[in-house]
Design an enzyme around this catalytic site. Structure first.
Site, PDB file in Angstrom:
ATOM      1  N   GLU A  50      -2.726   2.132  10.995  1.00 45.67           N
ATOM      2  CA  GLU A  50      -1.950   3.299  11.437  1.00 45.67           C
ATOM      3  C   GLU A  50      -2.456   3.852  12.753  1.00 45.67           C
ATOM      4  O   GLU A  50      -1.871   4.763  13.319  1.00 45.67           O
ATOM      5  CB  GLU A  50      -2.057   4.429  10.400  1.00 45.67           C
ATOM      6  N   CYS A  90       4.911  -0.691   5.868  1.00 45.82           N
ATOM      7  CA  CYS A  90       5.387   0.275   4.874  1.00 45.82           C
ATOM      8  C   CYS A  90       5.876   1.577   5.509  1.00 45.82           C
ATOM      9  O   CYS A  90       6.186   2.530   4.813  1.00 45.82           O
ATOM     10  CB  CYS A  90       4.319   0.567   3.827  1.00 45.82           C
ATOM     11  N   ASN A 148       4.839   4.646  10.850  1.00 44.05           N
ATOM     12  CA  ASN A 148       5.141   6.033  11.239  1.00 44.05           C
ATOM     13  C   ASN A 148       3.977   6.618  12.017  1.00 44.05           C
ATOM     14  O   ASN A 148       4.152   7.198  13.093  1.00 44.05           O
ATOM     15  CB  ASN A 148       5.367   6.916  10.005  1.00 44.05           C
ATOM     16  N   ASP A 149       2.791   6.465  11.455  1.00 47.85           N
ATOM     17  CA  ASP A 149       1.629   6.991  12.164  1.00 47.85           C
ATOM     18  C   ASP A 149       1.274   6.110  13.344  1.00 47.85           C
ATOM     19  O   ASP A 149       0.855   6.601  14.395  1.00 47.85           O
ATOM     20  CB  ASP A 149       0.434   7.110  11.210  1.00 47.85           C
ATOM     21  N   ARG A 173       2.767   6.935  -2.457  1.00 44.39           N
ATOM     22  CA  ARG A 173       2.058   8.070  -1.843  1.00 44.39           C
ATOM     23  C   ARG A 173       1.558   8.973  -2.960  1.00 44.39           C
ATOM     24  O   ARG A 173       2.376   9.518  -3.704  1.00 44.39           O
ATOM     25  CB  ARG A 173       2.997   8.845  -0.923  1.00 44.39           C
ATOM     26  N   HIS A 186       7.044  14.260   6.716  1.00 43.22           N
ATOM     27  CA  HIS A 186       7.037  13.853   5.308  1.00 43.22           C
ATOM     28  C   HIS A 186       8.222  14.397   4.533  1.00 43.22           C
ATOM     29  O   HIS A 186       8.666  13.800   3.563  1.00 43.22           O
ATOM     30  CB  HIS A 186       5.707  14.197   4.665  1.00 43.22           C
ATOM     31  N   ARG A 231      -1.779   4.239  -2.861  1.00 42.78           N
ATOM     32  CA  ARG A 231      -2.553   4.629  -1.678  1.00 42.78           C
ATOM     33  C   ARG A 231      -3.462   5.790  -2.059  1.00 42.78           C
ATOM     34  O   ARG A 231      -3.014   6.732  -2.731  1.00 42.78           O
ATOM     35  CB  ARG A 231      -1.616   5.061  -0.553  1.00 42.78           C
TER      36      ARG A 231
HETATM   37  C1  PEP Z   1       3.004   5.573   7.849  1.00 45.51           C
HETATM   38  O1  PEP Z   1       2.286   6.306   8.516  1.00 45.51           O
HETATM   39  O2  PEP Z   1       3.792   4.747   8.336  1.00 45.51           O
HETATM   40  C2  PEP Z   1       2.976   5.654   6.382  1.00 45.51           C
HETATM   41  C3  PEP Z   1       3.634   4.788   5.661  1.00 45.51           C
HETATM   42  O3  PEP Z   1       2.280   6.692   5.846  1.00 45.51           O
HETATM   43  P1  PEP Z   1       2.823   8.202   5.812  1.00 45.51           P
HETATM   44  O4  PEP Z   1       4.222   8.179   6.324  1.00 45.51           O
HETATM   45  O5  PEP Z   1       2.711   8.671   4.426  1.00 45.51           O
HETATM   46  O6  PEP Z   1       1.870   8.877   6.742  1.00 45.51           O
HETATM   47 MG    MG Z   2       0.657   7.377   7.545  1.00 45.54          MG
END
Ligand code: PEP
Ligand code: MG
Length: 756
Positions: free
Chosen positions: A604, A675, A627-628, A470, A363, A506
């Protein structure tokens, strides 16, 4: 053996400096293996020679003198082959070579193991005995384990510049290039800054000073300040702690008052060392004494002493810092740079981030991208303190940090920065143009936000709204949960700034790598634990407060969309959607009528990929958190620098998952967007577009580059690329494919899909 290992590791950690650490290791290892000799040889910076750096049993004068080529002797052979060698008659081996300076003629058995750190050869650890008997399996295993531990110590010492002089390496003040992971693209030049609270005693280098009197009085002042802080704290805690725990304060205060500690530090300062180093050495020396004690209670005091030492150090360093203003162009450097540290720096001064921990999808990297600040993450053995005050170039494209770069290199980076600025200026004309392919296919380009500071940049990008806001950062930077009013004000700011464009808020996504200091979760495996929606569903009081704040903030704007993170079961999404309705009806009862927001789930988790259609049927939209999703599909911790090279959003499995979710949404007539960071990779945009996604949501700094690509490559060509990409079997094949497409259109250069 395990106990010995623990003891050695502890003493090494407490060692005053690297030489001392090596001496401890050779003594302890010789004792544990009943060897007559134990020696450490280190590879010199030319990578062609080994030098004897510490020994127990050989002539001590040979240390630093014996130097051998990799092709020489048994020690050279161990390094060359990167394999252990265990012999009972070493002098009969064809590679045996006798070094008269060492006096080693009597030793027959030989065991040498290579010291390797992340695939790079650092040296050799050797034990020898006079008798002709091979070292047994347990001894070999012990030595291998010891060498692995030693590798970390050596790599750390090298990065701190502690090997300077010893091995003919450049000294600590010379130019240095460090490699890490590209966390946020761009080039930044500025002065390294380490927050005093981040600095550990072990990372303090030696510095020579001339004003010993000034240094001694600075030390005395720091001691007095810490003493005052601790006695104040002791007073405040008197009623809150049981007497047995409260005694700890007395122990701390006695340590601070003790003559022996402060006198030793002052003696060392008088010898010309700066106070932090004198303190480091003295604390190490005293801690070792405690650790050697038989009594458990006294042994425990070693860690108290280190704690006291850390406090005095922080005071010493911050007193020095307070006198100085923050650098105009500040590159924040830290072991583990946190969101809190980042937001504490005035944004107009922060130009770059360098972190020893984390990776491109941590993050903190996402925040840096959001702020448009280049970042390099996962710099192994980062000499944190050594970078304070140095001139740094942060290369967020390649994941490199140049320290005190030579003028030629500096000029090269200045050129790159200019090109980058020119491109940004050229692209700014695109802000008002539609995100539409030459053959007329449009896609929505949204921004990701999270800090109030980003809103302005985001609005300038000409985005279609906010695809992901976020909400956790204000939760992370406070010392308690923010209340409904407080949250509503924060959300209203975003909703108002973008209205009438849609804003997707979110719900709270804490846990994983975003712990709340005031709400510890204690998960052993936080990414698989109590995270995101799981936590908020277990705490409806927290969840409802947030939902009510979001709904109230939307009154008058009606552009609110709501989205839930970390959905892994249908019931979770249903429960969350039901709570949204509950919050609305509660508000209605209180006379606040709110428009029904569109509600969506983030995809995710692999389970959600396979249930995307069921989720789409029940909700208004889906948003892929790549990302997740990549982290969970590839089983690669998004924060772990050690496995960062395995984290790849161009992995065919990730592409297929995204494409299947897009298809599932289409079957249900529900929009799907992405996203996660892949949405902001211009080179990947054609693939995502061809999947039929409704939108891409990214850091605002990426938006115009993505738009540039979309306006250049037709949907027809993108479809062709996608069908080829879905046939690929490795990330490298996909990468080559998209990069070739970029090159064909003259878009290569700054926007190729690089490795993280
Ligand atoms: C993700 O996981 O892609 C996402 C957008 O959420 P974060 O990066 O805040 O976990
Ligand atoms: Mg995420």
């Amino acid at each position: 053996m395990l106990e010995t290992l623990h003891r050695v590791v502890q003493s090494v950690n407490a060692a005053g400096d690297f030489r001392e650490a090596l001496d401890i290791i050779v003594d302890e290892v010789a004792g544990a293996t009943q060897a007559d000799v134990c020696s450490v040889y280190l590879l010199e910076t030319d990578a062609a020679h080994l030098r004897l750096m510490a020994t127990y049993g050989l002539n001590p004068e040979a240390v630093g003198q014996v130097r051998l080529d990799l092709s020489e002797g048994l020690v050279g052979l161990v390094a060359e082959r990167e394999e252990s060698i265990n012999l009972d008659d070493a002098d009969q081996h064809p590679r045996f070579r006798y070094f008269p300076e060492t006096g080693e003629e009597h030793f027959h058995s030989f065991l040498g193991v290579p010291i390797i750190h992340y695939q790079s050869r650092l040296g050799v650890l050797v034990v020898q005995r006079q008798a002709r008997d091979r070292f047994n399996d347990a001894e070999v295993a012990f030595l291998v384990t010891m060498a692995a531990q030693l590798a970390g110590v050596i790599a750390h010492a090298r990065a701190q510049g502690e090997l300077a002089g010893l091995e003919g390496a450049a000294d600590a003040a010379a130019a240095l290039a460090l490699s890490g992971i590209a966390g946020s693209s761009g080039v930044a030049m500025g002065e390294g800054y380490v927050s005093p609270a981040q600095i550990s005693l072990r990372s303090i280098p030696d510095r020579r000073i001339t004003d010993t009197e000034g240094e001694i009085s600075a030390f005395r002042e720091a001691l007095a300040d810490v003493r005052a802080d601790l006695s104040g704290l002791a007073e405040r805690m008197r009623d809150q702690l049981p007497p047995s725990e409260h005694l700890l304060f007395d122990v701390y205060l006695q340590m601070l008052d003790g003559e022996s500690l402060s006198q030793r530090v002052i003696d060392r300062i008088s010898e010309g060392h700066w106070a932090p180093f004198a303190l480091r050495q003295t604390v190490a020396e005293h801690a070792r004494r405690f650790e050697a004690m038989e009594d458990d209670y006294l042994r425990e005091r070693a860690s108290d002493l280190r704690d006291v030492g850390r406090r005095v150090l922080a005071q010493l360093l911050s007193a020095g810092e307070q006198a100085k203003p923050l650098p105009e162009k500040l590159v924040l450097v830290g072991e583990e740079v946190s969101a809190t540290q980042l937001v504490e720096i005035p944004p107009e001064r922060l130009v770059g981030v360098v972190s020893a921990g984390g990776s491109a999808n941590s993050h903190i990297a996402i925040l840096a991208r959001a702020l448009g600040v280049p970042a390099v993450m996962g710099v192994r053995d980062l000499p944190v303190h050594g970078l304070h005050g140095r001139a740094l170039i942060v290369d967020g494209y390649r994941g490199r940090v140049e320290v005190d770069a030579a003028p030629g290199l500096q000029a090269e980076y200045e050129r790159l920065q200019r090109e980058e600025d020119e491109l940004t200026a050229e692209l700014s004309a695109l802000a008002t143009e539609p995100a539409c392919t030459p053959d007329g296919h449009g896609i929505h380009l949204y921004v990701n936000t999270g800090l109030a500071a980003e809103i302005e940049r985001a609005l300038e990008s000409g985005c279609a709204g906010v695809g992901l806001h976020r909400t956790e950062f204000p939760f992370m930077t406070r010392d308690r949960f923010p209340g409904e009013e407080e949250q509503a004000a924060l959300y209203r700011e975003v909703l108002a700034a973008f209205a009438p464009l849609p804003v997707t808020l979110r719900t709270l996504d804490v846990g994983g790598d975003k712990p709340l200091p005031y709400f510890p979760t204690h998960d052993e495996n936080p990414f698989l634990g109590w995270r995101g929606l799981r936590m908020t569903l277990d705490h409806p009081e927290i969840f409802l407060t947030q939902l009510r704040a979001m709904l109230r903030a939307s009154v008058g704007y009606d552009n609110l969309q709501l989205m839930f993170p970390m959905v892994s079961r249908i019931e979770e999404a249903e429960q969350a959607a039901a709570l949204v309705e509950r919050a609305r009806s509660e508000l209605a009862e209180e006379g606040i009528s709110t428009a029904k927001p569109r509600v969506g789930a983030m995809i995710e988790v692999p389970a959600a990929v396979y249930q995307a259609e069921s989720l789409a049927r029940r909700l208004d939209f889906l948003s892929i958190g790549s990302n997740d999703l990549a982290q969970y599909l590839l089983a690669v911790d998004r924060n772990n620098a050690r496995v960062a090279s395995l984290y790849d959003e161009l992995h065919p499995a990730v592409l297929r998952a995204v494409s299947e979710v897009a298809a599932a949404g289409e079957r249900q007539g529900k929009p799907v967007s992405v996203c996660g960071s892949m949405a902001g990779e211009p080179a990947i945009a054609p693939l995502l577009l061809a999947m039929g996604l409704e939108g891409l949501s990214m850091s605002s700094g990426r938006l115009l580059r993505v738009k540039w690509v979309i306006r250049t490559i037709s949907l027809a060509e993108s479809r062709g690329l996608l069908s080829q990409a879905l046939e690929c079997e490795t990330p490298a094949q996909v990468r080559a494919l998209v990069n070739a497409a970029m090159d064909r259109h003259g878009l290569g250069g700054l926007i190729r899909a690089g490795r993280h």
